[in-house]
Scaffold this active site. Structure first.
Site, PDB file in Angstrom:
ATOM      1  N   TYR A  45       0.832  -1.195   0.000  1.00 35.48           N
ATOM      2  CA  TYR A  45       0.000   0.000   0.000  1.00 35.48           C
ATOM      3  C   TYR A  45       0.875   1.256   0.000  1.00 35.48           C
ATOM      4  CZ  TYR A  45      -3.745  -3.222   1.464  1.00 35.48           C
ATOM      5  OH  TYR A  45      -4.648  -4.253   1.564  1.00 35.48           O
TER       6      TYR A  45
ATOM      7  N   ILE B 106     -13.264  -4.887   7.197  1.00 36.60           N
ATOM      8  CA  ILE B 106     -12.256  -3.830   7.301  1.00 36.60           C
ATOM      9  C   ILE B 106     -12.489  -2.767   6.222  1.00 36.60           C
ATOM     10  CG2 ILE B 106     -10.460  -5.077   8.533  1.00 36.60           C
ATOM     11  CD1 ILE B 106      -9.197  -5.724   5.777  1.00 36.60           C
TER      12      ILE B 106
ATOM     13  N   ASN C 179     -19.735   4.250  10.331  1.00 38.11           N
ATOM     14  CA  ASN C 179     -19.601   2.804  10.194  1.00 38.11           C
ATOM     15  C   ASN C 179     -19.646   2.057  11.519  1.00 38.11           C
ATOM     16  OD1 ASN C 179     -19.380   3.007   7.420  1.00 38.11           O
ATOM     17  ND2 ASN C 179     -17.152   2.957   7.403  1.00 38.11           N
TER      18      ASN C 179
END
Length: 281
Positions: free
Chosen positions: A57, A237, A249
């Protein structure tokens, strides 16, 4: 006082929250860095303390951002990172893990995953993971993007210590319900669901909006997340790029969908009737 996020058990008996934070693109926009850090810290405050990342990432930039966000709060976080398949050798996996630890500014990972199956023998990767665990650099290890055949090969290679399998799963990507989900449930191996709201696209679906309207104060994103978590044995996730996303969330971990809600989702997103190839992003 913040309500604790529900938890599930790893095969070792350790507990982890069923709702965490993904960080795939969280470091891609330098102008949003402060907001991303604030979101991760808000997640720790809200109990979504599982933070998932990977050396892939942003070529390590996500790990560096997380290290900054959790400075002084490392013990509050359950840190997950992943190793590239080409770095998953007996020695290279150890070096890759140590590099991730430096970027995260920590001495250990709570969970270290093989990002997807590669050409390095699984027995070699398992050996490296077990060495890292014995040395205290990781607490648990697992895999990502493995189907049933891949997990069976992993077990045959001595991988009985696998703690989780992280795969693509949401109400629009239900293929794993036919074979992978029951296979893992029978062995007590949790699923970690990435892209549980399909990178923000699912909340725009009218079926989820209609269900949300039946639950006071509920949003379509919460419905999508609650669906992913409905059977147990699953950790979701979603990426939460702002504190507002965290606030939206978090309630999904406690939302219980009714039989009519689930029937409406089945009608809009039919469950699989045969085995399908594992989907990946």
């Amino acid at each position: 006082m913040t309500q604790p996020v529900p938890t599930l058990s790893l095969p070792t008996g350790d507990m982890l929250p069923v709702l965490g934070q993904g960080t795939w693109t969280i470091a891609d926009r330098p102008e949003r860095r402060a907001t991303a850090i604030a979101a991760l810290q808000a997640g720790l405050d809200a109990g979504t303390r599982l933070i998932d990342t990977a050396e892939m990432y942003g070529d390590g930039a996500s790990e560096e951002l997380i290290g900054e966000a959790i400075a002084g709060r490392r013990d509050e976080a359950f840190l997950v990172s992943k190793v590239y398949p080409h770095n998953a050798g007996r020695h290279s996996a150890v070096a890759a893990c140590e590099a991730s630890l430096r970027r995260l500014n920590t001495d250990r990972l709570d969970l270290y995953l093989l990002h997807w199956p590669g050409s390095i023998p699984l027995a070699e990767t398992v050996s490296a993971f077990e060495r890292l665990r014995a040395d205290g650099k990781i607490r648990h290890w697992g895999v990502s993007n493995f189907d049933v055949d891949g997990l069976e090969a992993l077990l045959a290679a001595g991988g009985q210590g696998v703690a989780v399998n992280q795969v693509l799963y949401n109400c629009g990507r239900r293929g794993i319900e036919f074979d992978l989900m029951p296979w893992q449930a029978a062995r007590g191996i949790p699923i970690m669901a990435y892209s549980p709201i399909e990178q923000g696209r699912l909340p725009r679906h009218p079926a989820l909006a209609a269900i949300a309207a039946r639950h006071q104060g509920c949003t379509p994103a919460q419905v999508a997340l609650a669906f992913t978590l409905r059977k147990g044995g699953v950790v979701a996730i979603p990426q939460m790029g702002t504190p507002a996303h965290v606030a939206e969330n978090r309630p999904a971990a406690d939302l219980v969908l009714t039989p009519s809600d689930l029937a409406a989702i089945d009608a809009a997103f039919p469950p699989p009737t045969r085995r399908r190839p594992l989907e990946m992003l």
